[in-house]
Design a protein around this motif. Sequence first.
Motif, PDB file in Angstrom:
ATOM      1  N   LYS A   1     -23.298  76.683  24.751  1.00  0.00           N
ATOM      2  CA  LYS A   1     -23.096  77.601  26.021  1.00  0.00           C
ATOM      3  C   LYS A   1     -23.358  76.850  27.280  1.00  0.00           C
ATOM      4  O   LYS A   1     -22.860  76.924  28.193  1.00  0.00           O
ATOM      5  CB  LYS A   1     -23.859  78.950  25.711  1.00  0.00           C
TER       6      LYS A   1
ATOM      7  N   LYS B   1     -20.614  74.046  27.716  1.00  0.00           N
ATOM      8  CA  LYS B   1     -19.246  74.682  27.866  1.00  0.00           C
ATOM      9  C   LYS B   1     -19.346  74.842  29.527  1.00  0.00           C
ATOM     10  O   LYS B   1     -18.244  74.881  30.153  1.00  0.00           O
ATOM     11  CB  LYS B   1     -19.046  75.894  26.989  1.00  0.00           C
TER      12      LYS B   1
ATOM     13  N   LYS C   1     -16.050  70.056  26.093  1.00  0.00           N
ATOM     14  CA  LYS C   1     -15.929  70.511  24.815  1.00  0.00           C
ATOM     15  C   LYS C   1     -16.747  70.462  23.987  1.00  0.00           C
ATOM     16  O   LYS C   1     -17.581  69.343  24.045  1.00  0.00           O
ATOM     17  CB  LYS C   1     -14.493  69.667  24.565  1.00  0.00           C
TER      18      LYS C   1
END
Length: 315
Positions: A31, A34, A39
């Motif tokens: 998380k 991201k 990626k």
Amino acid sequence: MIETLTPIQEQEEMAIMIVDDVPANIQFLGKLLKEEGFKIAPASNGKKALEMIPRVKPDLVLMDVMMPEMDGFEACRLMKESVEMKDIPVIFLSARTETEDVIKGFKLGAADYIQKPFNAEELLVRVRNHIELVRNRRLIIHYMDELGKQNALLQQLAITDGLTGLYNHSHCMDRLQHEAANARRYDNPLTVAMLDLDYFKELNDTHGHPFGDTVLVDVAEIIRSGIREGDVPGRYGGEEFILILPNTSLEGGLVIAERIRSKIESHTWGKQGVKVTISGGLNSLQNGESTSQLVQVADDNLYRAKEAGRNRIMP
Ligand code: GH3
Ligand code: MG
Ligand code: MG
Ligand code: MG
């Protein structure tokens, strides 16, 4: 004119593989990264990571140390042994914080070693810096590659005649020295043909210089298509060509030169069907003969072919 270096392609998003046996760790880290625009590729142990890396091609690996099946140290060791994976930076992320563990990690080729529990902000700056290094490294490799290509192109240009694409005079002279040395060493025949277009001045005067240029280009193509690999076709000067024929006897050279002469004779140019002929002189390397004598005698024979009425080859 040489083109400027082509820029590296627009950078796609960078992929980070997170290797950890605890799903909650992967989720949290995933998380976090991201949100930074990376990626994410998760793997639950070292073995799975090694299987996935060749396909996923991550730009960076965040590697836990203690994992079942294959631990992070072993996975890193195997990565660094693989040509395909050795350049991917590995950052260890571990609760094992003994100095000897950290030293072991770096000795295995780790790019960094972050202690768990980690500070999110610190982890992100470290990751960003390593990603930046990856980008810089790629940029350098890309431009080295570009420079290599340009260098090869320049070397090619330096030996090529600009109009016809055949080898230029100076390269032919270099090659002649080289081929003569080989012929003498291995006692192989070496034949040289000098070919000169007949009444070319007249052709230029009648049809114009650009037309003459077209004829030169086409004649060069006829010459190129009539020889073997290893033969050296060159533009010796203006409307004069040279053929260096290694491992070829005078008789063999005569066959080649005659074939070229005949093809040119039967070729026509433009709507008016303009015709052009070529004369040639041949000579084969004799014992004790220098390369300049070799060319000189071929040139003398060319002169004899002209004197005898042109459109012929004189051995
Ligand atoms: P010969 O049959 O005795 O060889 O007569 P020639 O007219 O071919 O020979 P000469 O040496 O008198 O003239 C050569 C001509 O070739 C003159 C020159 O303008 C022309 N020439 C040389 N280089 C080029 C070139 O790059 N392009 C064109 N179009 N003509 C060229
Ligand atoms: Mg673990
Ligand atoms: Mg001529
Ligand atoms: Mg000439």
